[in-house]
Motif scaffolding. Sequence first.
Motif, PDB file in Angstrom:
ATOM      1  N   TRP A 197       6.809  -7.829  -1.974  1.00 43.94           N
ATOM      2  CA  TRP A 197       7.685  -8.765  -1.107  1.00 43.94           C
ATOM      3  C   TRP A 197       7.053  -9.107   0.115  1.00 43.94           C
ATOM      4  O   TRP A 197       7.402 -10.037   1.008  1.00 43.94           O
ATOM      5  CB  TRP A 197       8.876  -8.084  -0.730  1.00 43.94           C
ATOM      6  N   GLY A 198       5.784  -8.475   0.207  1.00 45.46           N
ATOM      7  CA  GLY A 198       4.997  -8.926   1.552  1.00 45.46           C
ATOM      8  C   GLY A 198       4.541 -10.184   1.558  1.00 45.46           C
ATOM      9  O   GLY A 198       4.223 -11.040   2.564  1.00 45.46           O
ATOM     10  N   PHE A 199       3.967 -10.646   0.355  1.00 45.35           N
ATOM     11  CA  PHE A 199       3.542 -11.900   0.141  1.00 45.35           C
ATOM     12  C   PHE A 199       4.428 -13.127   0.484  1.00 45.35           C
ATOM     13  O   PHE A 199       4.195 -14.170   1.062  1.00 45.35           O
ATOM     14  CB  PHE A 199       2.721 -12.181  -1.255  1.00 45.35           C
ATOM     15  N   THR A 228      -4.621   5.471  -2.580  1.00 39.03           N
ATOM     16  CA  THR A 228      -4.763   6.808  -2.066  1.00 39.03           C
ATOM     17  C   THR A 228      -3.680   7.412  -2.832  1.00 39.03           C
ATOM     18  O   THR A 228      -3.585   8.470  -3.634  1.00 39.03           O
ATOM     19  CB  THR A 228      -4.782   7.193  -0.725  1.00 39.03           C
ATOM     20  N   SER A 229      -2.597   6.706  -2.694  1.00 33.89           N
ATOM     21  CA  SER A 229      -1.430   7.462  -3.510  1.00 33.89           C
ATOM     22  C   SER A 229      -1.645   7.569  -5.061  1.00 33.89           C
ATOM     23  O   SER A 229      -0.992   8.417  -5.654  1.00 33.89           O
ATOM     24  CB  SER A 229      -0.109   6.547  -3.289  1.00 33.89           C
ATOM     25  N   VAL A 240      -4.588  -1.851   5.431  1.00 34.01           N
ATOM     26  CA  VAL A 240      -4.202  -0.390   5.380  1.00 34.01           C
ATOM     27  C   VAL A 240      -3.273  -0.156   4.193  1.00 34.01           C
ATOM     28  O   VAL A 240      -3.181   0.940   3.660  1.00 34.01           O
ATOM     29  CB  VAL A 240      -3.565  -0.434   6.787  1.00 34.01           C
ATOM     30  N   ILE A 241      -2.352  -1.342   4.150  1.00 37.89           N
ATOM     31  CA  ILE A 241      -1.503  -0.771   2.807  1.00 37.89           C
ATOM     32  C   ILE A 241      -2.051  -0.710   1.586  1.00 37.89           C
ATOM     33  O   ILE A 241      -1.813   0.024   0.826  1.00 37.89           O
ATOM     34  CB  ILE A 241      -0.407  -2.131   2.671  1.00 37.89           C
ATOM     35  N   LEU A 242      -3.202  -1.664   1.291  1.00 31.42           N
ATOM     36  CA  LEU A 242      -3.833  -1.360  -0.068  1.00 31.42           C
ATOM     37  C   LEU A 242      -4.438  -0.093  -0.130  1.00 31.42           C
ATOM     38  O   LEU A 242      -4.611   0.599  -1.092  1.00 31.42           O
ATOM     39  CB  LEU A 242      -4.936  -2.379  -0.137  1.00 31.42           C
ATOM     40  N   GLY A 275       3.635   5.792  -3.264  1.00 31.41           N
ATOM     41  CA  GLY A 275       3.125   4.557  -4.276  1.00 31.41           C
ATOM     42  C   GLY A 275       4.295   3.596  -4.253  1.00 31.41           C
ATOM     43  O   GLY A 275       3.971   2.536  -4.450  1.00 31.41           O
ATOM     44  N   TRP A 276       5.377   3.803  -4.788  1.00 27.08           N
ATOM     45  CA  TRP A 276       6.529   2.824  -5.136  1.00 27.08           C
ATOM     46  C   TRP A 276       6.959   2.115  -3.611  1.00 27.08           C
ATOM     47  O   TRP A 276       6.992   0.939  -3.789  1.00 27.08           O
ATOM     48  CB  TRP A 276       7.670   3.572  -5.557  1.00 27.08           C
ATOM     49  N   ILE A 277       6.818   2.821  -2.628  1.00 28.47           N
ATOM     50  CA  ILE A 277       7.032   2.055  -1.414  1.00 28.47           C
ATOM     51  C   ILE A 277       6.099   1.048  -1.077  1.00 28.47           C
ATOM     52  O   ILE A 277       6.298  -0.177  -0.629  1.00 28.47           O
ATOM     53  CB  ILE A 277       7.327   3.027  -0.443  1.00 28.47           C
ATOM     54  N   MET A 278       4.773   1.440  -1.212  1.00 30.38           N
ATOM     55  CA  MET A 278       3.711   0.603  -1.072  1.00 30.38           C
ATOM     56  C   MET A 278       3.545  -0.570  -2.092  1.00 30.38           C
ATOM     57  O   MET A 278       3.291  -1.783  -1.639  1.00 30.38           O
ATOM     58  CB  MET A 278       2.392   1.136  -1.063  1.00 30.38           C
ATOM     59  N   GLU A 279       4.167  -0.342  -3.310  1.00 29.39           N
ATOM     60  CA  GLU A 279       4.113  -1.381  -4.266  1.00 29.39           C
ATOM     61  C   GLU A 279       5.276  -2.560  -4.079  1.00 29.39           C
ATOM     62  O   GLU A 279       5.104  -3.759  -4.025  1.00 29.39           O
ATOM     63  CB  GLU A 279       4.753  -0.816  -5.826  1.00 29.39           C
TER      64      GLU A 279
END
Length: 275
Positions: A72-74, A53-54, A46-48, A63-67
Motif C-alpha cells: 500500500w505504500g506505493f 531481515t524478517s 529501511v522498510i526493505l 514480515g507480513w506488516i512490512m509486506e
Amino acid sequence: MSFADYDLVKYLANIVDILLVWFVIYKAMGYIRGTKAVQLLKGIFVILIIKFTSDVFGLNTLGWIMEQAITWGFLAIIIIFQPEFRRALEQLGRGRLFSRSAATEEENEEKMVESIIKATDYMAKRRIGALISIERETGMGDYIETGIQLDSKISSELLINIFIPNTPLHDGAVVIQKGHVAAAACYLPLSESPFISKELGTRHRAALGISEVTDSVTVIVSEETGNISLTKNAELYRDVSMEQLTELLQNELMSSTKINGTTSTRWNWRVKKNG
C-alpha cells in the motif's frame, strides 16, 4: 546473420539497456536531491531492509506488516507526491527533464553571482542587515521549510526588497537553491563554537552554524557596521571586500571557473577568521 552475430547484437543491446537505466536513475536522483523525497527514499530502504531481515530470520508477523506497508505504500507515495510527479511529467513534456545545456547552466550561475554581488554592495553601503545562504551539494530542504517559500527567479532587486527593515521577510535568512530564491525568513542553526567573537550577533552565528552542517556558502551583511562577512566549510571570514566576495563566489558557484582551475586563495590571508 549468423548465430554469433546475433549473440553480439543481443549483448550490446543489454549493455545499452543497463546504461540507459543507470542514466535515468542518475537524472532522477539529481531531480529529487534536496527535496522531501530524499527522506522518503531513506524510509523505503529501511522498510526493505526490515522485510529482508524478517524473511531471513522467519519473523512472520513483522514480515507480513512490512509486506502490507510495501503493497500500500506505493499508492500512498503517488497520492502524497502528486505535485512532484505532475511537475516532472510537465518538464518531460517540454523536453527539459533530461536536457539542460552547459551554456544555459553557466548563464544562470553568472546571473546568480551577479545578483548577489549587486544586492550585497547596495545593502552594505546602506547598512541593511542581510543573510544569504547558497545551497550547493548538500540539500537545504529542511531549512527552506522553516521560512516563507518563494521559488522566485533571482534578482538583486528581489534580494534587496526582502531585507528592507520592518518588512515581513527581512528577519531571517534567504536560501538560494538551484539559482532560485527558494525561501525567505528561514531559520538557520546557530553555531555553538566558543571561538566566535562576542561582538558578532545572531546573523554571523547562524551563517557559521549552517556552514558546519552543510557545504553552503553564506553571505552576511552587518546591520551595525555594513561590513561583509562570509562563511564556508565551518570558517567565518570577516570584513570581506567586494573584490574578494566577487572572486570567492565566482570560484565556488560557477562551474566554468572550477573547470578552468582559476580558484585563487589570495583573499584567504587578507581576511580575519572567526574571532
